[in-house]
Design an enzyme around this catalytic site. Sequence first.
Site, PDB file in Angstrom:
ATOM      1  N   SER A 146       3.935   3.152   2.378  1.00  0.00           N
ATOM      2  CA  SER A 146       2.846   3.138   3.370  1.00  0.00           C
ATOM      3  C   SER A 146       3.067   1.985   4.331  1.00  0.00           C
ATOM      4  O   SER A 146       3.632   0.946   3.956  1.00  0.00           O
ATOM      5  CB  SER A 146       1.500   2.968   2.658  1.00  0.00           C
ATOM      6  OG  SER A 146       0.472   2.652   3.576  1.00  0.00           O
ATOM      7  N   TYR A 159      -2.708  -3.282  -3.115  1.00  0.00           N
ATOM      8  CA  TYR A 159      -2.094  -2.019  -2.686  1.00  0.00           C
ATOM      9  C   TYR A 159      -0.925  -2.292  -1.749  1.00  0.00           C
ATOM     10  O   TYR A 159       0.171  -1.737  -1.908  1.00  0.00           O
ATOM     11  CB  TYR A 159      -3.129  -1.140  -2.003  1.00  0.00           C
ATOM     12  CG  TYR A 159      -2.569   0.157  -1.471  1.00  0.00           C
ATOM     13  CD1 TYR A 159      -2.278   1.207  -2.329  1.00  0.00           C
ATOM     14  CD2 TYR A 159      -2.334   0.336  -0.104  1.00  0.00           C
ATOM     15  CE1 TYR A 159      -1.766   2.410  -1.844  1.00  0.00           C
ATOM     16  CE2 TYR A 159      -1.828   1.524   0.390  1.00  0.00           C
ATOM     17  CZ  TYR A 159      -1.542   2.555  -0.478  1.00  0.00           C
ATOM     18  OH  TYR A 159      -1.032   3.741   0.005  1.00  0.00           O
TER      19      TYR A 159
END
Length: 245
Positions: A146, A159
Amino acid sequence: MSAPEASQGRVAVITGAGRGIGRAVALVLARAGYSLCLAARSRDELEETRSQSGLSHERALIVLVDLATEDAPDLLIGAALDCYGRIDVLINNAGWAPPRTPLLKMRPVDVDRMIAVNLRAPIALTRLAAAAMTAQGAGTIVNVASTAASKAPSGEAVYAATKAALIAFTRAAFHEMRLSGLKLSVIVPGLVDTALIPNNKRLARAAMLSTADVAHAVMQIVNSPAGACPVEVMLEPQLDPERPR
């Protein structure tokens, strides 16, 4: 020879295959002639993916697995090999994160789950699949990261760290895999329009990437010659979905 004919007999393992990016990738691989090993925690979602693929139960194995558990990678790869005897493509797509949470308020159990699902499991699955692929002399592994890895949004510290580590792992292991004739790559998409993105008036969903965009990028890697496989593929939306208009 057409692409589906060339892919007959080949097998793809996809984690997080019950919805979103994982389902889109599974459907594209099915259309290309691959048999599938579909992994996730929800049987209903995996059954829907299998139904949409048009494949028979014999060519679309469902494996219920929670990648936060330590033995999950062994169980998944073992199930795929027991069923098909080979693995040609591994898509490490599964990921997990709680809603954006300040670091000081984040629960340790959520930290542990993010590290396990987003990093430990892909590393373990890569090692196990690569061993089988090396014996075959070929194979492709694609990790899905990501842009949070570089943008590091507030409330997503852990994350972002797991995705940055996944990119670093892929870049380092890329060179090792090439020596065995394998392809290893990481896709780094910006915001993708999936159910994981909550409705927010400040987000322009039409500006996000689609799951089909990511699936097509995966297939470009799968179909690339070993010598031309990119180590990292960045996917950016045409407009920033988070920029006020």
